[in-house]
Design an enzyme around this catalytic site. Structure first.
Site: not given
Ligand code: XMP
Ligand code: MG
Length: 177
Positions: A47, A101, A105, A154-155, A161
């Site tokens: 990402g 990063e 999330d 979600f974005v 992606d």
């Molecule tokens: P955590 O929950 O571990 O998540 O902080 C981090 C990873 O989750 C993916 N992620 C997203 N990817 N749109 C995306 O395309 C989103 O809205 C989203 N929310 C979480 C992402 O890979 C990130 O590294």
């Molecule tokens: Mg990621």
């Protein structure tokens, strides 16, 4: 303009200009904070590839960058999933490390990875994230350099992606509810 990625519709959320302005600010702060140092940027794939590229072009101090992937394995029931870093070739020992990063999330990914990195005794360890879904926090992470706090929606786009697609969109779009 609305965009379709697989079966979902997305609407514009952060423009190219918004993203660029945020990255300029983050880069300026990092350039000042790390003046006289030679930081090692560690970007987490997939990402963060666009963000890392645009940010790194604006870094004016001597700096290295390395790209890693984090793979999750289902561990034993007690330990849950375990994150392993793939491709970290650079020696982190006594380096000033900046993690790059795309989005934090729940914070789970970094909460598992950061302690592993700390074992390698970097001199300092800071987090740079373009996006932060603060309301989604389950594992609090201190983000030192942040682009945008965004709602828990979600974005996609700019490297992010939906099931592998939409990374090539040159702005950040939010799911249409
Ligand atoms: P955590 O929950 O571990 O998540 O902080 C981090 C990873 O989750 C993916 N992620 C997203 N990817 N749109 C995306 O395309 C989103 O809205 C989203 N929310 C979480 C992402 O890979 C990130 O590294
Ligand atoms: Mg990621």
């Amino acid at each position: 303009m609305e965009k379709q990625v697989l079966d979902k519709s997305f609407v514009p959320y952060l423009s190219k200009a918004d993203i660029n302005a945020a990255i300029e600010k983050m880069a300026a702060t990092i350039n000042a904070d790390y003046d006289g140092k030679k930081p090692l940027f560690i970007a987490i794939l997939n990402g963060s590839f666009m963000f890392a590229s645009d940010l790194f072009k604006k870094i004016e101090i001597p700096a290295e960058i390395s790209f890693i992937k984090l793979a999750s394995y289902k561990g034993t029931k007690s330990s849950g999933s375990v994150v392993t870093a793939i491709g970290l070739e650079s020696d982190v020992f006594e380096r000033d490390v900046i993690i790059v990063e795309d989005i934090v999330d729940t914070g789970k990914t970094l909460s598992e990875f950061l302690p592993q990195l700390m074992h390698q005794q970097p001199r300092s360890l800071k987090i740079c994230a373009l996006l932060h879904k603060k309301e989604a926090t389950k594992f609090p992470i201190q983000i030192d350099y942040m682009g945008f706090e965004i709602p828990n929606l979600f974005v996609v786009g700019y490297g992010l992606d939906y099931n592998g697609y939409g990374r090539n969109i040159d702005q950040i779009m939010q799911i249409k509810e």
